[in-house]
Design an enzyme around this catalytic site. Structure first.
Site, PDB file in Angstrom:
ATOM      1  CD  GLU A 380      -1.531   2.188   1.657  1.00 20.06           C
ATOM      2  OE1 GLU A 380      -2.277   3.500   2.070  1.00 20.06           O
ATOM      3  OE2 GLU A 380      -0.522   2.461   2.404  1.00 20.06           O
ATOM      4  CG  HIS A 509       4.875   7.614   6.164  1.00 18.88           C
ATOM      5  ND1 HIS A 509       5.034   7.826   4.448  1.00 18.88           N
ATOM      6  CD2 HIS A 509       4.180   6.684   6.507  1.00 18.88           C
ATOM      7  CE1 HIS A 509       3.835   7.182   4.576  1.00 18.88           C
ATOM      8  NE2 HIS A 509       3.597   6.479   5.614  1.00 18.88           N
TER       9      HIS A 509
END
Length: 545
Positions: A380, A509
């Site tokens: 993804e 992230h």
């Protein structure tokens, strides 16, 4: 050094898990490292399987059966299905929550810790995460398939930007994130003058050649506002105008991460910066000569990676209720909120559904109701690769059998919001409504969350997660999330608490996206959202097209 490539396995055919169940055999490999990995995985799975909830199957209430006949009889049957779904959903919600799902988060954290600190698609950490989940699902009675495909693995090597002008001749650092699948700069970076692309009212700056006609971009770094088209299209238009790099700045608060979707799209080095930094650079470059050094470098390599697809062996194959989350992390960290949280919630809900009789072929389980399918997607983080591979491999008939798809991506953000995808576009923002039925999915989730004493806000179908391919295929879609790099407003702080003016997930992230980056209240609520949805739609999808 990048992690060693994952050995390729024989690819299973795309489509339903039933069609590909014969391709569920695990990968074999020799050597002490692989033997250790198998022992670690076996220990994690055994610990989870030892939980009494998985070993005791409680019979679920059977839906009342009425033979077809008059409209009144059909209406009574419909009401009976609805009542059965309501009752079963409440039962599943009671037994499902963060307490059980936390054991999966701990397992995913342990896997990352022993495998280069991440669970990125194409890495050993992701392969073990997929086997952990698949092992538990198979033991619970699901038909499990590992759907392998090739993709280009990527890993960030450098992302730096400095800017200098007459007002700041010594230069200053500008935080930048490379767009995945970017073309890389040379080591040490590319230095050039910054040339802003004029903003426009509809925020489509930099999308077409006409946007570059009034400026000189040859040999310069194009500075472009986000919006109106894909990042790939923006950097391609800048490249056609002669730019040596493209920097896209956000059109909303917070940092900007993005993808060019495919390595073949990369024309020039491309990165993203915040709205604040971008607007400041654009204003400065409008009056003075601004020079920037941009270093954006990415390692790329072809690898193989699996989706994990699990479905009930019984159930009405013409009415499939599907639920999913992406299992892969970025290479920078273990990805516990993004998106081990969604994956752990899906896994725990699936296991509790099985324990409540959902995987039985006969009796009170799925055999008398709709087929339920769970998906843990891969890749993804590099452009929705796993979900796109799955959906594109379905025949028209198989697509038509999927009544709905609900997606859960980042459901435990530490400075959380409670967002539900805006299926009917009632907010009037962004990309518009989902396929017919998406509004009903939104309404059902909102109703459940409000029944728990909480308030929600809408979230646009912005194409940033795995619902995208399902929407493109015309399948009703929805889901919930708690926010990423976006900034919580004061109004949202009054609704949910937390800190206004800060990101929903300050570790988005990053390496710090670990077990300490989880809000258990938000996690528990969203896992129960899944349980409520599975309980209802496994029994009744009559409100959907």
């Amino acid at each position: 050094m990048p992690p060693a490539p994952v050995p390729a396995r024989p690819a299973s055919a795309p489509g339903s898990a039933t069609a590909t169940a014969t391709a569920t055999a695990s990968t074999s490999a020799s050597g002490p490292r692989r033997a250790s990995a198998r022992r670690t995985l076996a220990a994690l799975a055994a610990t989870a399987l030892a939980t009494p909830l998985l070993l005791t199957a409680a019979a679920s209430p059977a839906a009342a059966q009425q033979p077809p006949g008059s409209g009144a009889a059909r209406s009574a049957a419909s009401a009976s299905r609805h009542d059965s779904a309501e009752k079963f959903a409440k039962q599943l919600v009671r037994r499902t929550g963060a307490k059980g799902a936390m054991r999966h988060l701990k397992a995913f954290q342990a896997i990352a810790r022993h495998n280069d600190g991440n669970r990125a698609a194409g890495s050993r950490g992701h392969e073990l995460s997929a086997k952990y989940a698949g092992t538990l699902l198979k033991a619970a009675g699901y038909e499990v398939a590992y759907q392998d495909f090739d993709f280009v693995y990527r890993e960030t090597l450098a992302e730096k930007m400095t800017a200098a002008s007459p007002a700041s001749p010594d230069g200053r650092d500008v935080p930048v994130k490379l767009m995945t699948y970017t073309k890389s700069t040379p080591e040490g970076g590319t230095e050039a003058a910054v040339a802003p692309v004029p903003e426009d009212e509809d925020e489509t700056s930099g999308c077409t050649a006409a946007d570059y006609e009034k400026g000189d971009y040859d040999g310069r770094i194009a500075l472009i506002q986000r919006g109106g088209c894909t990042f790939a299209e923006k950097q391609a238009a800048a490249a056609d105008a002669g730019a040596v790099a493209a920097i896209v700045y956000n059109n909303t608060e917070g940092e900007l991460s993005g993808t060019l979707e495919d390595p073949s799209n990369g024309r020039i080095p491309t990165g993203g910066i915040s709205k604040e930094d971008g607007e400041a650079l654009a204003a400065e470059a409008g009056s003075d000569e601004v020079t920037a050094n941009v270093e954006l470098r990415e390692f790329q390599e072809k690898r193989s990676t699996p989706n994990v697809i699990a479905e009930t062996p019984g159930g009405d194959e013409d009415h499939v209720a599907m639920f999913g989350a992406h299992l892969d992390s970025v290479t920078e960290g273990p990805g516990i909120n993004d998106n081990a949280s969604g994956s752990a919630g899906i896994l725990e809900t699936a296991l509790q559904y099985a324990a409540a009789g959902g995987t039985r072929k006969n009796g009170a389980g799925a055999g008398q109701h709709n087929k339920v399918r769970f998906a843990l997607w891969t890749a993804e983080e590099v452009g929705l690769r796993g979900a796109d591979h799955y959906v594109s491999g379905l025949s028209d008939a198989e697509r038509d059998k999927i009544s709905l798809y609900l997606n859960f991506d980042m459901i435990a953000s530490p400075n959380y919001g409670l967002f539900v995808h805006d299926g009917d576009d009632s907010d009037g923002e962004g990309s518009g409504p989902g396929p017919e039925g998406s509004g009903q999915l939104e309404s059902d989730i909102v109703d459940f969350i409000e029944s728990q004493g909480e308030k929600t806000r809408g979230a646009d179908f912005d194409g940033r997660s795995d619902y995208g391919p399902f929407i493109d295929a015309g399948i009703p879609a929805g889901g919930s999330k708690t926010g990423a790099e976006g900034i919580k407003s004061e109004e949202e702080q009054k609704l949910w608490g937390g800190e206004a003016g800060a990101a929903y997930d300050g570790c988005y992230h990053q390496k710090c996206d670990d077990l300490r980056n989880i809000d258990k209240k938000a996690f528990d609520l969203n896992v129960k959202v899944m349980a409520d949805a599975v309980g209802h739609y496994s029994r009744d999808v009559s409100d959907l097209p």
